[in-house]
Scaffold this motif. Structure first.
Motif, PDB file in Angstrom:
ATOM      1  N   UNK A 182     -39.583  -9.623  13.228  1.00 34.71           N
ATOM      2  CA  UNK A 182     -38.257  -9.554  12.605  1.00 34.71           C
ATOM      3  C   UNK A 182     -37.650  -8.190  12.886  1.00 34.71           C
ATOM      4  N   UNK A 183     -36.364  -8.069  12.587  1.00 38.75           N
ATOM      5  CA  UNK A 183     -35.639  -6.816  12.793  1.00 38.75           C
ATOM      6  C   UNK A 183     -34.600  -6.680  11.692  1.00 38.75           C
ATOM      7  N   UNK A 184     -34.360  -5.440  11.277  1.00 40.18           N
ATOM      8  CA  UNK A 184     -33.324  -5.160  10.291  1.00 40.18           C
ATOM      9  C   UNK A 184     -32.046  -4.772  11.025  1.00 40.18           C
ATOM     10  N   UNK A 185     -30.964  -5.446  10.698  1.00 40.32           N
ATOM     11  CA  UNK A 185     -29.678  -5.253  11.376  1.00 40.32           C
ATOM     12  C   UNK A 185     -28.632  -4.890  10.330  1.00 40.32           C
ATOM     13  N   UNK A 186     -27.822  -3.898  10.623  1.00 37.25           N
ATOM     14  CA  UNK A 186     -26.781  -3.478   9.692  1.00 37.25           C
ATOM     15  C   UNK A 186     -25.581  -4.416   9.775  1.00 37.25           C
ATOM     16  N   UNK A 187     -24.777  -4.371   8.746  1.00 34.97           N
ATOM     17  CA  UNK A 187     -23.574  -5.194   8.725  1.00 34.97           C
ATOM     18  C   UNK A 187     -22.619  -4.801   9.851  1.00 34.97           C
ATOM     19  N   UNK A 188     -22.585  -3.525  10.180  1.00 32.61           N
ATOM     20  CA  UNK A 188     -21.719  -3.069  11.261  1.00 32.61           C
ATOM     21  C   UNK A 188     -22.185  -3.642  12.602  1.00 32.61           C
ATOM     22  N   UNK A 189     -23.521  -3.736  12.784  1.00 32.05           N
ATOM     23  CA  UNK A 189     -24.048  -4.322  14.010  1.00 32.05           C
ATOM     24  C   UNK A 189     -23.651  -5.787  14.149  1.00 32.05           C
ATOM     25  N   UNK A 190     -23.444  -6.436  13.022  1.00 29.93           N
ATOM     26  CA  UNK A 190     -23.045  -7.840  13.025  1.00 29.93           C
ATOM     27  C   UNK A 190     -21.537  -8.008  13.027  1.00 29.93           C
ATOM     28  N   UNK A 191     -20.807  -6.909  13.198  1.00 32.97           N
ATOM     29  CA  UNK A 191     -19.357  -6.993  13.280  1.00 32.97           C
ATOM     30  C   UNK A 191     -18.661  -7.215  11.957  1.00 32.97           C
ATOM     31  N   UNK A 192     -19.340  -6.869  10.866  1.00 34.40           N
ATOM     32  CA  UNK A 192     -18.757  -7.088   9.543  1.00 34.40           C
ATOM     33  C   UNK A 192     -18.224  -5.769   9.005  1.00 34.40           C
ATOM     34  N   UNK A 193     -17.037  -5.822   8.467  1.00 32.93           N
ATOM     35  CA  UNK A 193     -16.408  -4.629   7.911  1.00 32.93           C
ATOM     36  C   UNK A 193     -16.747  -4.548   6.427  1.00 32.93           C
ATOM     37  N   UNK A 194     -17.655  -3.639   6.080  1.00 24.30           N
ATOM     38  CA  UNK A 194     -18.065  -3.447   4.683  1.00 24.30           C
ATOM     39  C   UNK A 194     -18.047  -1.963   4.376  1.00 24.30           C
ATOM     40  N   UNK A 195     -17.830  -1.624   3.131  1.00 24.92           N
ATOM     41  CA  UNK A 195     -17.798  -0.221   2.717  1.00 24.92           C
ATOM     42  C   UNK A 195     -19.196   0.307   2.435  1.00 24.92           C
ATOM     43  N   UNK A 196     -20.076  -0.535   1.873  1.00 24.97           N
ATOM     44  CA  UNK A 196     -21.436  -0.109   1.558  1.00 24.97           C
ATOM     45  C   UNK A 196     -22.359  -0.368   2.740  1.00 24.97           C
ATOM     46  N   UNK A 197     -23.395   0.455   2.851  1.00 22.75           N
ATOM     47  CA  UNK A 197     -24.392   0.252   3.888  1.00 22.75           C
ATOM     48  C   UNK A 197     -25.264  -0.933   3.494  1.00 22.75           C
ATOM     49  N   UNK A 198     -25.261  -1.939   4.326  1.00 19.21           N
ATOM     50  CA  UNK A 198     -25.972  -3.179   4.010  1.00 19.21           C
ATOM     51  C   UNK A 198     -26.750  -3.618   5.245  1.00 19.21           C
ATOM     52  N   UNK A 199     -28.007  -4.066   5.011  1.00 14.25           N
ATOM     53  CA  UNK A 199     -28.856  -4.488   6.108  1.00 14.25           C
ATOM     54  C   UNK A 199     -29.310  -5.932   5.897  1.00 14.25           C
ATOM     55  N   UNK A 200     -29.504  -6.616   7.024  1.00  9.51           N
ATOM     56  CA  UNK A 200     -29.952  -8.001   7.002  1.00  9.51           C
ATOM     57  C   UNK A 200     -31.193  -8.137   7.881  1.00  9.51           C
ATOM     58  N   UNK A 201     -32.094  -9.002   7.441  1.00 10.43           N
ATOM     59  CA  UNK A 201     -33.314  -9.236   8.202  1.00 10.43           C
ATOM     60  C   UNK A 201     -33.131 -10.454   9.090  1.00 10.43           C
ATOM     61  N   UNK A 202     -33.481 -10.301  10.369  1.00 16.33           N
ATOM     62  CA  UNK A 202     -33.299 -11.377  11.338  1.00 16.33           C
ATOM     63  C   UNK A 202     -34.598 -11.634  12.096  1.00 16.33           C
ATOM     64  N   UNK A 203     -34.826 -12.898  12.448  1.00 17.97           N
ATOM     65  CA  UNK A 203     -35.966 -13.247  13.295  1.00 17.97           C
ATOM     66  C   UNK A 203     -35.681 -12.848  14.739  1.00 17.97           C
TER      67      UNK A 203
END
Length: 477
Positions: A157-178
């Motif tokens: 798995x890998x942790x991907x930030x919201x910015x890496x996914x093209x999402x405009x968010x104010x807080x730093x947010x990470x998502x786990x992906x296979x």
């Protein structure tokens, strides 16, 4: 009490039933239940396939690695979801490495999420023409649920930030992906998808080699595609036909940067760049692509042997450079397509005729009716008009003007055939009584006589078929 009859099992490992339209569902299920060693199964286009077929495969065929269910109209995503959830319930993984589901109906998030969890070994996935497939479904395929533990199952798995996914968010947010093993992904004509689906896949398909996303149209923007290709350095073939918004930025992302003198692109000290392995690119209908970007791509991708740019602004300089570099690199069966490109003139097609051919011909029984022009046949008159279509060293140049060469060769053949027929008719009219032809005094129309001298039962007053109609390949007499 009579002894219970034992159930016999086959030792079949591969079954191909494509085209068996008369097969019933009951017969198919009877065979599958008794084929527990099955590894490869092709049921493409069979109406006998239902969701129950998928349930039987999940229960009785645990070793299945390749499954083709393309265009099976009597099944839908529920059957695939059952296969996946059954494996998850057993605490197992599906062994599938190849899964073809073109035209699958009702493809939604629950099925894609279950398939992503149950089939981590997938290398080939065909979801083309899945009309209900949405961006969220593609995300569900690679997303890890909260609390889901996949580390002990050996799934990276890998942790991907919201910015890496093209999402405009104010807080730093990470998502786990296979991180999947996909090498070939086909999403063509999934009309609900946009480039957001590409962004969702960007960090989950690092081994991707073949990517097909044709038929989407203007909804397929450059931003998501660039994010995807930045993370797929081994990409070889890309099909983005009808992606109207594709432009120079995407081609720049696919063009490797020049290497320093003495350093090869495959050096261990340098990470591979996207485009170093690119072999074929289809950007037909991309109106925003300019010649400078295409020229840079052709020069920067050393393995590029196929460029399809129908309906673009491609000009003559691109054709010249592609043909020149293909000859310099000694590429076999290189191909460039420029139909409906107004920048391609008739003069440049004639200029390149010494190194090109209008079609990619081959010698086989199956191609006999295509009448490819082959210099090995000794057709000197045809070669004066057209080019050798079976010479793999010539570049296939498909344009409006080059195709006229095919028509000219065909017209020349018809003209010679007609002249030969007229000459044969004149010789038959001047023949002696011992000839096989006999006009019978009926207006000069000939009767066809068998070699034995008696008229065959099916013959009448018509002349025989010309020998050229029988000369379509080797025949056992």
């Amino acid at each position: 009490m009579a002894p219970q009859e034992s159930v016999s099992y086959t030792q079949l490992k591969s079954i191909n039933l494509q085209g068996c339209a008369g097969l019933t569902t009951r017969s198919l299920h009877h065979l599958l239940i008794r084929s527990r060693s099955l590894e490869t199964l092709n049921l493409r286009g069979l109406s006998a396939v239902t969701n129950t077929t998928c349930e039987i495969l999940a229960t009785y065929c645990p070793s299945l690695t390749s499954l083709n269910l393309n265009r099976c109209v009597n099944m839908d995503a529920q059957g695939i979801q059952f296969m996946a959830t059954a494996a998850i319930a057993r605490g197992e993984h599906l062994q599938l490495k190849e899964l073809r589901l073109s035209g699958l109906k009702h493809t939604r998030d629950p099925m894609m999420g279950a398939l992503g969890k149950a089939a981590p070994y997938l290398e080939i996935l065909d979801l083309s023409y899945a009309r209900r497939l949405h961006n969220s479904s593609v995300e569900a395929f690679v997303a890890c649920d909260d609390g889901e533990d996949v580390d002990h199952l050996g799934v990276p798995t890998i942790m991907v930030s919201a910015r890496d996914l093209g999402r405009e968010v104010t807080d730093v947010c990470y998502y786990r992906r296979r991180v999947t093993r996909l090498r070939h992904l086909n999403l063509s004509f999934c009309i609900l998808l946009t480039d957001t689906a590409c962004t969702n896949l960007a960090y989950s398909v690092p081994r991707l080699e073949y990517f097909e996303m044709a038929g989407i149209g203007a909804d397929l923007k450059e931003a998501g595609l660039i994010k995807l290709f930045d993370q797929t350095p081994f990409i070889k073939r890309i099909d983005l036909e009808d992606a109207l918004d594709v432009g120079d930025s995407l081609l720049a992302a696919l063009t490797p940067a020049p290497q320093p003198v003495g350093v090869s692109s495959s050096s261990d000290s340098q990470p591979p760049q996207t485009g170093h392995a690119l072999q074929h690119l289809n950007i037909s209908c991309a109106l925003n692509v300019r010649d400078q970007s295409m020229l840079a791509l052709i020069r920067g991708c050393p393995k590029l042997t196929g460029l399809e740019a129908d309906g673009t602004t491609m000009g003559s300089n691109v054709l010249r450079e592609f043909v020149r570099l293909s000859k310099e690199r000694k590429a076999l069966n290189a191909k460039i397509v420029g139909v409906d490109c107004r920048g391609v003139s008739e003069n440049v097609v004639k200029e390149l005729s010494g190194s090109t051919r209008p079609r990619q011909g081959w010698r086989s029984y199956a191609s006999r009716r295509l009448y490819y022009l082959d210099s090995r046949d000794g057709n000197e008159e045809d070669l004066k008009i057209g080019q050798d279509e079976c010479d793999e060293n010539r570049v296939v140049l498909k344009t409006f003007y080059s195709w006229q060469t095919v028509d000219a060769v065909k017209a020349n053949r018809e003209k010679r055939k007609k002249a030969s027929g007229n000459a044969s008719g004149r010789r038959a009219g001047n023949g002696s009584n011992g000839s096989d032809y006999d006009d019978g005094g009926r207006g000069g129309r000939t009767r066809w006589w068998s070699p034995g001298g008696s008229r065959s039962a099916g013959s009448g007053r018509t002349s025989p078929l010309s020998l050229s109609e029988f000369n379509e390949g080797c025949r056992a007499m």
